[in-house]
Every structure is written in C-alpha cells, then in structure tokens.
Write a protein that holds these residues in place. Structure first.
Motif, PDB file in Angstrom:
ATOM      1  N   THR A  69       0.841  -1.190   0.000  1.00 47.46           N
ATOM      2  CA  THR A  69       0.000   0.000   0.000  1.00 47.46           C
ATOM      3  C   THR A  69       0.879   1.243   0.000  1.00 47.46           C
ATOM      4  N   ILE A  70       0.618   2.137  -0.949  1.00 45.25           N
ATOM      5  CA  ILE A  70       1.340   3.409  -0.998  1.00 45.25           C
ATOM      6  C   ILE A  70       0.453   4.486  -0.377  1.00 45.25           C
ATOM      7  N   SER A  71       1.072   5.361   0.387  1.00 47.50           N
ATOM      8  CA  SER A  71       0.319   6.453   0.997  1.00 47.50           C
ATOM      9  C   SER A  71       1.225   7.670   1.102  1.00 47.50           C
ATOM     10  N   ARG A  72       0.570   8.806   1.349  1.00 47.01           N
ATOM     11  CA  ARG A  72       1.316  10.059   1.322  1.00 47.01           C
ATOM     12  C   ARG A  72       0.889  10.928   2.489  1.00 47.01           C
ATOM     13  N   ASP A  73       1.855  11.452   3.214  1.00 50.01           N
ATOM     14  CA  ASP A  73       1.609  12.415   4.283  1.00 50.01           C
ATOM     15  C   ASP A  73       2.187  13.739   3.822  1.00 50.01           C
ATOM     16  N   SER A  74       1.332  14.598   3.283  1.00 48.79           N
ATOM     17  CA  SER A  74       1.818  15.847   2.711  1.00 48.79           C
ATOM     18  C   SER A  74       2.400  16.772   3.765  1.00 48.79           C
ATOM     19  N   ALA A  75       1.863  16.727   4.967  1.00 52.79           N
ATOM     20  CA  ALA A  75       2.376  17.583   6.025  1.00 52.79           C
ATOM     21  C   ALA A  75       3.822  17.231   6.380  1.00 52.79           C
ATOM     22  N   GLN A  76       4.151  15.944   6.247  1.00 51.02           N
ATOM     23  CA  GLN A  76       5.498  15.469   6.559  1.00 51.02           C
ATOM     24  C   GLN A  76       6.368  15.337   5.320  1.00 51.02           C
ATOM     25  N   ASN A  77       5.827  15.651   4.153  1.00 53.03           N
ATOM     26  CA  ASN A  77       6.566  15.497   2.893  1.00 53.03           C
ATOM     27  C   ASN A  77       7.142  14.091   2.762  1.00 53.03           C
ATOM     28  N   THR A  78       6.331  13.112   3.107  1.00 48.98           N
ATOM     29  CA  THR A  78       6.791  11.724   3.117  1.00 48.98           C
ATOM     30  C   THR A  78       5.785  10.824   2.408  1.00 48.98           C
ATOM     31  N   VAL A  79       6.318   9.897   1.648  1.00 44.34           N
ATOM     32  CA  VAL A  79       5.506   8.882   0.989  1.00 44.34           C
ATOM     33  C   VAL A  79       5.937   7.527   1.558  1.00 44.34           C
ATOM     34  N   TYR A  80       4.954   6.699   1.857  1.00 42.24           N
ATOM     35  CA  TYR A  80       5.221   5.405   2.483  1.00 42.24           C
ATOM     36  C   TYR A  80       4.871   4.262   1.548  1.00 42.24           C
ATOM     37  N   LEU A  81       5.521   3.143   1.771  1.00 41.82           N
ATOM     38  CA  LEU A  81       5.140   1.902   1.104  1.00 41.82           C
ATOM     39  C   LEU A  81       5.037   0.836   2.188  1.00 41.82           C
ATOM     40  N   GLN A  82       3.808   0.490   2.527  1.00 45.81           N
ATOM     41  CA  GLN A  82       3.564  -0.578   3.485  1.00 45.81           C
ATOM     42  C   GLN A  82       3.590  -1.898   2.746  1.00 45.81           C
ATOM     43  N   MET A  83       4.444  -2.796   3.168  1.00 43.42           N
ATOM     44  CA  MET A  83       4.609  -4.074   2.483  1.00 43.42           C
ATOM     45  C   MET A  83       4.244  -5.202   3.443  1.00 43.42           C
ATOM     46  N   ASN A  84       3.230  -5.955   3.101  1.00 40.84           N
ATOM     47  CA  ASN A  84       2.763  -7.082   3.909  1.00 40.84           C
ATOM     48  C   ASN A  84       2.936  -8.383   3.150  1.00 40.84           C
ATOM     49  N   SER A  85       2.865  -9.478   3.903  1.00 45.83           N
ATOM     50  CA  SER A  85       2.963 -10.815   3.295  1.00 45.83           C
ATOM     51  C   SER A  85       4.168 -10.916   2.375  1.00 45.83           C
ATOM     52  N   LEU A  86       5.296 -10.500   2.874  1.00 45.25           N
ATOM     53  CA  LEU A  86       6.507 -10.462   2.047  1.00 45.25           C
ATOM     54  C   LEU A  86       6.979 -11.867   1.679  1.00 45.25           C
ATOM     55  N   LYS A  87       7.531 -11.946   0.475  1.00 42.89           N
ATOM     56  CA  LYS A  87       8.011 -13.208  -0.069  1.00 42.89           C
ATOM     57  C   LYS A  87       9.504 -13.082  -0.381  1.00 42.89           C
ATOM     58  N   PRO A  88      10.204 -14.187  -0.441  1.00 48.23           N
ATOM     59  CA  PRO A  88      11.633 -14.113  -0.797  1.00 48.23           C
ATOM     60  C   PRO A  88      11.867 -13.400  -2.128  1.00 48.23           C
ATOM     61  N   GLU A  89      10.936 -13.539  -3.056  1.00 44.89           N
ATOM     62  CA  GLU A  89      11.112 -12.877  -4.356  1.00 44.89           C
ATOM     63  C   GLU A  89      10.908 -11.369  -4.289  1.00 44.89           C
ATOM     64  N   ASP A  90      10.529 -10.847  -3.124  1.00 42.76           N
ATOM     65  CA  ASP A  90      10.455  -9.396  -2.935  1.00 42.76           C
ATOM     66  C   ASP A  90      11.820  -8.806  -2.592  1.00 42.76           C
ATOM     67  N   THR A  91      12.810  -9.652  -2.397  1.00 43.27           N
ATOM     68  CA  THR A  91      14.156  -9.180  -2.086  1.00 43.27           C
ATOM     69  C   THR A  91      14.698  -8.332  -3.224  1.00 43.27           C
ATOM     70  N   ALA A  92      15.119  -7.114  -2.893  1.00 44.12           N
ATOM     71  CA  ALA A  92      15.590  -6.168  -3.912  1.00 44.12           C
ATOM     72  C   ALA A  92      16.031  -4.881  -3.223  1.00 44.12           C
ATOM     73  N   VAL A  93      16.610  -3.996  -4.009  1.00 42.33           N
ATOM     74  CA  VAL A  93      16.821  -2.614  -3.566  1.00 42.33           C
ATOM     75  C   VAL A  93      15.581  -1.832  -3.986  1.00 42.33           C
ATOM     76  N   TYR A  94      15.011  -1.128  -3.041  1.00 44.68           N
ATOM     77  CA  TYR A  94      13.790  -0.372  -3.277  1.00 44.68           C
ATOM     78  C   TYR A  94      14.110   1.117  -3.381  1.00 44.68           C
ATOM     79  N   TYR A  95      13.544   1.761  -4.389  1.00 45.73           N
ATOM     80  CA  TYR A  95      13.782   3.170  -4.653  1.00 45.73           C
ATOM     81  C   TYR A  95      12.455   3.924  -4.694  1.00 45.73           C
ATOM     82  N   CYS A  96      12.493   5.168  -4.258  1.00 49.32           N
ATOM     83  CA  CYS A  96      11.380   6.063  -4.545  1.00 49.32           C
ATOM     84  C   CYS A  96      11.859   7.100  -5.555  1.00 49.32           C
TER      85      CYS A  96
END
Length: 126
Positions: A69-96
């Motif tokens: 789930t991607i979400s945005r807190d404009s007051a904090q100038n921050t964007v989040y990525l909530q990642m659930n049910s992670l799998k080994p194939e999710d292993t990677a370098v993550y970039y915004c």
C-alpha cells in the motif's frame, strides 16, 4: 530541485511486513507524483506503486496488488510503502522517485521520473 531519502529497509522473514519511507525535500515535492520501484540483482527495475501529488490516486503493479500500500503524508513530505505478506522474491533494492508529470499515474514508468533516492535494501528470508 527535489531530494529523496528512503529508509525502513532491512531483513525480514517471509510473511512479515516492512514499511518504507521516502522523505522528500524541496518546495515542489508536494506537487509531484511519487513512485516506488525495486531492482533485484540481475533484473530490470520494476515499477511497484505510484501516488498522485494529492495522494487521491494510486496505481499498483499486479505483482504487489493486495500486499503493498502506498500512501502520502503531505504535512510530513513523506511517501510510504507498506509491504505485507513479504516473499523471498520481494528481495531487492527499493527506490522512490518523483516526477512533475501531469500524465495519468498508471502511465508513468521509470523514464518519466526525474528525481531518485539512493535506495534501501529489503531482504526477505525463507
């Protein structure tokens, strides 16, 4: 000029969760669409999720739909990525990344994004 800093990566067991943060700086960040991408070793960079500048529109790749789930807190100038049910194939370098593009967010791919963070490593163990 926009600068992005990711945080929140780490090592997690399969089935676990992580929340990544993308802190943006610069006067225009709040008006930019922001996307999350990942790149696994030996693979191409993959688009995961994008949010519009307002946070009202979101887009997800099929590979993460229902788990991330991607979400945005404009007051904090921050964007989040909530990642659930992670799998080994999710292993990677993550970039915004951020873009001033006004195109529909579902059409935005990596070349459309002007500003990138340095990446954060996510490792999912089996």
């Amino acid at each position: 000029q926009v600068q992005l800093v990711e945080s929140g990566g780490g090592l997690v067991q399969a089935g676990g969760s992580l929340r990544l943060s993308c802190a943006g700086s610069g006067r225009t960040f709040s008006s930019y669409a922001v996307g999350w991408f990942r790149q696994a070793s030996g693979k191409e960079r993959e688009s995961l999720a994008t949010t519009s500048w307002s946070g009202l529109s979101t887009y997800y790749a099929d590979s993460v739909k229902g788990r991330f789930t991607i979400s945005r807190d404009s007051a904090q100038n921050t964007v989040y990525l909530q990642m659930n049910s992670l799998k080994p194939e999710d292993t990677a370098v993550y970039y915004c990344a951020a873009t001033p593009s006004q195109r529909p967010i579902q059409t935005l791919r990596a070349p459309a994004f002007n500003f990138w963070g340095q990446g954060t490593q996510v490792t999912v163990s089996s």
